[in-house]
Scaffold this motif. Structure first.
Motif, mmCIF file in Angstrom:
data_model
loop_
_atom_site.group_PDB
_atom_site.id
_atom_site.type_symbol
_atom_site.label_atom_id
_atom_site.label_comp_id
_atom_site.label_asym_id
_atom_site.label_seq_id
_atom_site.Cartn_x
_atom_site.Cartn_y
_atom_site.Cartn_z
ATOM 1 N N ARG A 170 61.681 115.040 66.459
ATOM 2 C CA ARG A 170 62.016 115.247 67.875
ATOM 3 C C ARG A 170 63.177 114.357 68.307
ATOM 4 O O ARG A 170 64.057 114.790 69.061
ATOM 5 C CB ARG A 170 60.782 115.000 68.739
ATOM 6 C CG ARG A 170 59.761 116.127 68.666
ATOM 7 C CD ARG A 170 58.516 115.841 69.466
ATOM 8 N NE ARG A 170 57.669 117.027 69.540
ATOM 9 C CZ ARG A 170 56.364 117.043 69.306
ATOM 10 N NH1 ARG A 170 55.729 115.912 68.971
ATOM 11 N NH2 ARG A 170 55.672 118.165 69.385
ATOM 12 N N ARG A 202 54.278 115.041 57.694
ATOM 13 C CA ARG A 202 55.012 115.417 58.904
ATOM 14 C C ARG A 202 55.531 114.172 59.620
ATOM 15 O O ARG A 202 54.906 113.119 59.590
ATOM 16 C CB ARG A 202 54.106 116.223 59.848
ATOM 17 C CG ARG A 202 53.789 117.611 59.305
ATOM 18 C CD ARG A 202 52.853 118.387 60.196
ATOM 19 N NE ARG A 202 53.356 118.575 61.554
ATOM 20 C CZ ARG A 202 52.775 119.365 62.454
ATOM 21 N NH1 ARG A 202 51.674 120.032 62.128
ATOM 22 N NH2 ARG A 202 53.268 119.481 63.658
ATOM 23 N N ASP A 203 56.667 114.344 60.252
ATOM 24 C CA ASP A 203 57.255 113.293 61.081
ATOM 25 C C ASP A 203 57.713 113.939 62.379
ATOM 26 O O ASP A 203 58.912 114.089 62.634
ATOM 27 C CB ASP A 203 58.424 112.622 60.347
ATOM 28 C CG ASP A 203 59.053 111.503 61.167
ATOM 29 O OD1 ASP A 203 58.426 111.048 62.142
ATOM 30 O OD2 ASP A 203 60.185 111.095 60.833
ATOM 31 N N ASP A 204 56.748 114.349 63.196
ATOM 32 C CA ASP A 204 57.075 115.038 64.444
ATOM 33 C C ASP A 204 57.928 114.160 65.355
ATOM 34 O O ASP A 204 58.913 114.636 65.945
ATOM 35 C CB ASP A 204 55.793 115.442 65.182
ATOM 36 C CG ASP A 204 55.004 116.516 64.451
ATOM 37 O OD1 ASP A 204 55.310 116.782 63.263
ATOM 38 O OD2 ASP A 204 54.077 117.085 65.054
ATOM 39 N N PRO A 250 61.669 117.732 59.509
ATOM 40 C CA PRO A 250 60.339 117.599 60.114
ATOM 41 C C PRO A 250 59.270 117.111 59.157
ATOM 42 O O PRO A 250 58.203 116.687 59.599
ATOM 43 C CB PRO A 250 60.026 119.016 60.588
ATOM 44 C CG PRO A 250 60.779 119.893 59.644
ATOM 45 C CD PRO A 250 62.017 119.141 59.255
ATOM 46 N N LEU A 287 57.267 123.515 64.932
ATOM 47 C CA LEU A 287 56.078 122.669 64.928
ATOM 48 C C LEU A 287 54.845 123.446 65.403
ATOM 49 O O LEU A 287 53.750 123.270 64.862
ATOM 50 C CB LEU A 287 56.300 121.438 65.806
ATOM 51 C CG LEU A 287 57.380 120.453 65.339
ATOM 52 C CD1 LEU A 287 57.502 119.289 66.326
ATOM 53 C CD2 LEU A 287 57.096 119.935 63.934
ATOM 54 N N GLU A 309 60.475 122.671 68.305
ATOM 55 C CA GLU A 309 59.129 122.829 68.875
ATOM 56 C C GLU A 309 58.495 124.136 68.433
ATOM 57 O O GLU A 309 57.283 124.202 68.186
ATOM 58 C CB GLU A 309 59.184 122.739 70.403
ATOM 59 C CG GLU A 309 59.539 121.361 70.928
ATOM 60 C CD GLU A 309 58.594 120.267 70.454
ATOM 61 O OE1 GLU A 309 57.388 120.542 70.285
ATOM 62 O OE2 GLU A 309 59.060 119.132 70.234
ATOM 63 N N THR A 358 53.719 125.562 62.551
ATOM 64 C CA THR A 358 53.031 124.740 61.555
ATOM 65 C C THR A 358 51.623 124.393 62.021
ATOM 66 O O THR A 358 50.656 124.483 61.248
ATOM 67 C CB THR A 358 53.835 123.455 61.277
ATOM 68 O OG1 THR A 358 55.174 123.801 60.898
ATOM 69 C CG2 THR A 358 53.201 122.635 60.160
ATOM 70 N N ASP A 359 51.491 124.003 63.279
ATOM 71 C CA ASP A 359 50.169 123.704 63.836
ATOM 72 C C ASP A 359 49.236 124.909 63.730
ATOM 73 O O ASP A 359 48.038 124.763 63.463
ATOM 74 C CB ASP A 359 50.290 123.295 65.306
ATOM 75 C CG ASP A 359 50.927 121.923 65.491
ATOM 76 O OD1 ASP A 359 50.936 121.138 64.533
ATOM 77 O OD2 ASP A 359 51.422 121.660 66.613
#
Length: 497
Positions: free
Chosen positions: A53, A47-49, A120, A31, A28, A34-35
């Motif tokens: 996860r 991306r493959d959040d 990710p 991520l 997290e 990155t955001d």
């Protein structure tokens, strides 16, 4: 307080193993980073959040059960978009594969998953890895984390930027003429080109060509060793993978941590240009200034170089042969679907004949043998990693250096491809900033098969130089990046205009 995404991979893995940090917490944090920053640099392009996860939850469940944990357990690893990840969009930076989703992982990715990593997403690359400026017509340009309007180099530019900004603690790359080392130098991280075959690659079209290799990228040498230890090995699909029938030669424990080395025992060669590379005057001066700070650490530090006569000519031919093998059919059917770098290489290859290839291979062998004689008198070679300071990414390639035209669109990579041609291992180590406030990279070149030696020397230098701001790994201004405008709004962001 340190954000989990800023932890080194070795430290984060130790905390996960001790149940002081969860894989979910680390993911997290990555991520969120990155955001917050990727709009400014465009590094993590797929991306493959949700999938990441789910993988992080599974990693935490395994830790809670007391299951055996792999060396990368719970660590997010960015995968370069030249490498197949099953079920994840993989474009190779080409509009021909804009919506391509491979059915399965390639061997490198399988090994990383088997070691417990969380994936990710994919990091940006130029089309088919052609060129050392990370731009393509699918995802656009990737900006340097120290100045998003400047180049991150390539072809592993997205991986280097994702590492420098804390989007992932580890990432993959590949290297032909410097595609790992060049972006590492431009972005202030560590990139390692291993001996061909140390990291198997079943996708290499010309299986006996030692120019293209896969390799690890990280923010420190120990972190890089951790990733390397999970991807070394043997694979019968790779003719260059080192093997003795029925017995495994390359073992992860040989590379998992850097071996100790006494720098004071080393005989070091120092050269700004290998005698032929078009190294810019300011890079020569910076290199001399920085190496003067630590050359006293060695038993001997001599300004000298192996004889690299003929390197440009041999590499140009052999590189073009590789592009002919990979892209001639596409070029003949629809050249407009290929970018300018790929087309240039194919068209160059079409100008050569068998006699040219024979001369190139003879020259390559002669240069290699001269290098072996040189290494009887020296332990490692130190050079700048790259010939110039980062320029704007709108410049597809440097047409001139210090007013002198470059031979080819990749001539400015000569410091890297001199090493690729002879198959020696090499690493780019961050060495502070240059006069423009951009990262400076030191290339450490080892003897034939001397991967462990290169890693040991790099780790020892990294420790010695970390306390001096002139030589320590630089860190980009994250707050400035967060406030920067979206890179996609820049003129000529998409494509090659």
């Amino acid at each position: 307080m340190t954000e989990p995404c800023d932890l080194g991979a070795v430290q984060a893995r130790a905390l996960i193993g001790a149940k002081k940090l969860s894989a979910a917490e680390l993911l997290e944090s990555c991520l969120r980073r990155t955001d917050a920053l990727d709009h400014a640099v465009n590094a993590m392009v797929v991306r493959d959040d949700a999938g990441a996860r789910a993988a992080a939850r599974a990693a935490d469940d395994a830790a809670a059960r007391g299951a055996a944990l792999g060396p990368l357990h719970g660590l997010p690893v960015g995968i370069k978009d030249l490498e197949d990840v099953g079920g994840m969009r993989t474009t190779y930076g080409s509009p021909l594969f804009r919506d391509h989703v491979p059915a399965e992982d390639q061997a490198l990715v399988r090994a990383i998953r088997a070691a417990g990593a969380v994936i990710p997403g994919k990091t940006n690359t130029p089309e088919w890895g052609a060129g050392a400026n990370t731009r393509n017509s699918v995802f656009g340009a990737t900006g340097n984390p120290f100045d998003p309007q400047r180049s991150a180099a390539g072809s592993s530019g997205g991986s280097a930027v994702a590492l420098a900004t804390g989007m992932v603690p580890l990432a993959t790359g590949s290297d032909n003429g410097g595609s790992l080392r060049n972006p590492a130098a431009f972005c202030g991280i560590v990139g390692f080109r291993p001996t061909p075959g140390l990291v198997p690659n079943e996708k290499r079209g010309l299986g006996w060509s030692a120019l293209p290799v896969l390799g690890p990228m990280a923010r420190s040498v120990p972190d890089l060793c951790l990733l390397l230890s999970t991807i070394v090995g043997d694979d019968p699909a790779d003719p260059l993978a080192t093997t003795v029938h029925g017995r495994r030669i390359q073992r992860p424990e040989h590379y998992a941590t850097p071996a100790p080395v006494d720098l004071a025992s080393l005989r070091v060669a120092i050269t700004p240009d290998f005698g032929f590379a078009p190294t810019a005057r300011e890079i020569r001066e910076e290199f001399a200034s920085k190496t003067d700070l630590f050359r006293h650490l060695f038993a001997a530090a001599e300004n000298t170089t192996p004889d690299c006569s003929g390197t440009d000519e041999a590499f140009e031919v052999l590189r073009a042969v590789g592009f002919l093998a990979g892209f001639l059919d596409r070029y003949r059917s629809d050249p407009g679907q290929l970018g300018p770098n790929v087309r240039a290489n194919v068209e160059e290859g079409l100008r050569y004949g068998a006699a040219d290839v024979a001369r190139a291979e003879l020259a390559q062998t002669a240069i290699y043998r001269r290098w072996q004689a040189f290494f009887t008198r020296h332990d490692v070679i130190l050079t700048p990693s790259i010939t110039i300071s980062p320029r704007p990414w709108t410049e597809l390639f440097p047409a001139e250096i210090d007013g002198t035209p470059t031979r080819t669109y990749f001539h400015w990579l000569a410091l890297a491809y001199a090493v690729s041609l002879v198959g020696h291992p090499a690493l780019s180590l961050p060495l502070g900033l240059d006069r423009h406030g951009m990262p400076f990279g030191l290339q450490i070149v080892g003897p034939r098969g001397g991967d462990a030696k290169v890693l040991a020397v790099a780790a020892a230098l990294e420790r010695e130089l970390a306390g001096d701001p002139r030589t320590a790994r630089p860190v980009p201004d994250l707050a400035r990046l967060a406030a920067a405008p979206p890179l996609r709004n820049s003129p000529n962001f998409l494509g090659f205009g």
